[in-house]
Design an enzyme around this catalytic site. Structure first.
Site, short mmCIF file in Angstrom:
data_model
loop_
_atom_site.label_atom_id
_atom_site.label_comp_id
_atom_site.label_asym_id
_atom_site.label_seq_id
_atom_site.Cartn_x
_atom_site.Cartn_y
_atom_site.Cartn_z
CG ASN A 1 -49.38 74.91 -46.86
OD1 ASN A 1 -50.36 74.21 -46.57
ND2 ASN A 1 -48.34 75.05 -46.04
CG ASP B 1 -40.31 73.99 -46.80
OD1 ASP B 1 -40.29 73.20 -45.84
OD2 ASP B 1 -40.64 73.64 -47.95
CE LYS C 1 -52.99 96.62 -46.19
NZ LYS C 1 -54.28 97.06 -46.70
CG ASP D 1 -37.67 69.27 -40.60
OD1 ASP D 1 -38.51 68.63 -39.93
OD2 ASP D 1 -37.40 69.00 -41.78
CG PHE E 1 -48.04 62.41 -43.76
CD1 PHE E 1 -48.09 61.75 -42.55
CD2 PHE E 1 -49.04 62.20 -44.69
CE1 PHE E 1 -49.13 60.88 -42.26
CE2 PHE E 1 -50.09 61.33 -44.41
CZ PHE E 1 -50.14 60.68 -43.20
CE LYS F 1 -39.64 65.15 -48.27
NZ LYS F 1 -40.82 65.84 -48.82
O1 C5P Z 1 -39.20 68.30 -45.81
P1 C5P Z 1 -40.66 68.16 -46.05
O2 C5P Z 1 -41.43 69.40 -45.70
O3 C5P Z 1 -41.05 67.70 -47.40
O4 C5P Z 1 -41.09 66.99 -45.05
C1 C5P Z 1 -42.41 66.68 -44.79
C2 C5P Z 1 -42.54 66.09 -43.41
O5 C5P Z 1 -41.79 66.84 -42.46
C3 C5P Z 1 -43.97 66.15 -42.90
O6 C5P Z 1 -44.14 65.09 -41.99
C4 C5P Z 1 -44.00 67.50 -42.20
O7 C5P Z 1 -45.03 67.55 -41.21
C5 C5P Z 1 -42.63 67.56 -41.58
N1 C5P Z 1 -42.08 68.92 -41.49
C6 C5P Z 1 -41.92 69.49 -40.27
N2 C5P Z 1 -41.36 70.75 -40.16
C7 C5P Z 1 -40.98 71.42 -41.26
C8 C5P Z 1 -41.14 70.84 -42.52
C9 C5P Z 1 -41.69 69.60 -42.61
O8 C5P Z 1 -42.28 68.88 -39.25
N3 C5P Z 1 -40.45 72.61 -41.13
#
Ligand code: C5P
Length: 412
Positions: free
Chosen positions: A213, A282, A292, A311, A332, A346
């Site tokens: 991203n 995600d 490849k 997460d 964040f 969140k």
């Molecule tokens: O759920 P979302 O991605 O919107 O949440 C954002 C927060 O969760 C950020 O602090 C991001 O660094 C953390 N995050 C994480 N691991 C993930 C997804 C998000 O630590 N897989």
């Protein structure tokens, strides 16, 4: 940037080839808003002219205690009383020895001795040949200077003007500038260990491709710098970004979310604060091809199946709650709309005490940003500013919260 606005710095130069770097340093200090009064020893004048330093500092240089420009005839008193700090760069081995002994037969050592020690700090950037640096006499002098209250800024390592390679050369002008700015920041996180994730993750599809991203990592890197300046020991787990490591920060590079989780879990055990700024993917491809993935000429695109990534923040926060909650976790949220509503959801979902919201498209890759700090009691906005400025405000906010938390624990 104007990180030294309102600061008056006496920049002392002593005899050494690193004087050429002092010109650049002087320029950097002025650019950051400081007023700079250059004082040079006779030795320094052999390496760089007072004219150069005058032009860069926009002030006449002082080289003698007998300078007739001071009406009271006491430049050592006047110059040292005006200063917010005295920075000796380069500081030769001989000048260090002179400071240790309290010698005062020329202006620079005289004004260092005459400075009010409680209000005018002395910062020292040594510069010398590696053998001189390693000599027990120099190391003894360093220890004594530190004991006498001076701040030793360390030395660089590498190729030296004499042709030898090793420790002892002066730090680079940008490093000294950073250290000077950091020196003036309040030490709100002294003794704390702060862990930060930053940047995107890269989820490989095959050895050539992957999904990622637009996160530049700038916000997380700015927070790492601000925490380090505030006196914390900082570990920065970074996804693939093209950013220089903030000075004094320990960086651990990772690619994928799973690698980021592993590195973060290892560091979290000893951390007091965890700030998750990373834009973690995600999902990742369910399979990673060893080679490849080639077009087969049929015109059919391959079907890619995704699985959800762990997460990291929720995992670390859960672990912290299970172990008495000594780790303060900050998340964040980068949203494109309805920031407050999404951020509130969140905060609850991640089970953390503080969530920082920002509008993703207005933040990604930019040097400035705007933040919304949200906790169980409500929201506070930090208006648009540079990411470093916002990072310092966030660090101050977190320091207040962990101070308050400690008091709560103490009175419970
Ligand atoms: O759920 P979302 O991605 O919107 O949440 C954002 C927060 O969760 C950020 O602090 C991001 O660094 C953390 N995050 C994480 N691991 C993930 C997804 C998000 O630590 N897989």
């Amino acid at each position: 940037m104007n990180d030294l606005a309102g600061k008056h710095i006496v920049l002392g130069l002593t005899g050494g080839i690193a004087c050429y770097k002092a010109a650049q340093l002087c320029r950097g200090l002025v650019k950051e808003g400081a007023t700079v009064q250059v004082v040079m020893t006779e030795g320094a004048e052999q390496f760089i002219t007072a004219v150069t330093m005058q032009a860069l500092s926009n002030r006449p240089v002082y080289t003698s205690q007998w300078d007739a420009r001071e009406p009271n005839g006491m430049p050592h008193i006047n110059l040292s009383r005006e200063a917010d700090a005295i920075l000796i760069a380069p500081c030769s081995a001989d000048f260090m020895a002179r400071l240790v002994q309290g010698r005062s037969d020329e202006l620079l050592s005289l004004l260092c001795l005459a400075r009010p020690r409680d209000t005018v700090p002395l910062l020292i950037a040594p510069a010398m040949n590696r053998e001189m640096w390693a000599h027990p006499a120099t190391q003894r002098n360093m220890a004594q200077l530190a004991a006498d209250g001076a701040t030793l800024l360390g030395v660089g390592s590498g190729w030296q003007a004499c042709g030898e390679t090793g420790d002892g050369r002066m730090l680079e002008p940008d490093q000294l500038l950073h250290d000077t700015i950091a020196f003036f920041q309040p030490k709100l996180l002294a003794g704390k260990r702060v862990l930060i994730t930053a940047g995107p993750t890269f989820e490989a599809l095959d050895p050539i491709r992957g999904i990622t991203n637009h996160s530049s990592g700038k916000m997380g890197f700015a927070i790492a710098r601000a925490a380090q300046e505030a006196g914390a020991e900082v570990a920065l787990v970074a996804g693939p970004v093209a950013l220089a490591t903030p000075r004094g920060v320990r960086r651990i590079d990772v690619q994928s979310a799973r690698q980021m989780l592993q590195a973060t879990e290892a560091q979290a055990q000893s951390a007091h604060v965890f700030i998750a700024t990373a834009a973690v993917a995600d999902w990742r491809p369910a399979e990673q091809a060893g080679q490849k993935i080639k077009k087969d000429g049929s015109g059919d695109a391959p079907t890619i199946r995704f699985v959800e990534n762990p997460d990291i923040l929720a995992t670390i926060a859960r672990g912290a709650r299970a172990t008495s909650g000594a780790l303060f976790c900050v998340g964040f949220a980068a949203e494109s709309h309805d920031l407050l509503a999404h951020a509130k959801a969140k905060l609850a979902r991640k089970g953390i005490p503080l969530l920082v919201g920002n509008i993703g498209p207005a933040a990604f890759g930019q040097d400035d940003n705007q933040l919304l700090l949200l906790d169980a009691h409500g929201a506070r906005e930090l208006p648009r500013a540079s990411k470093l400025e916002l990072a310092r405000q966030l660090v101050a906010d977190i320091a207040r919260r962990i101070g308050a938390q400690r008091q709560q624990h103490a009175s419970a």
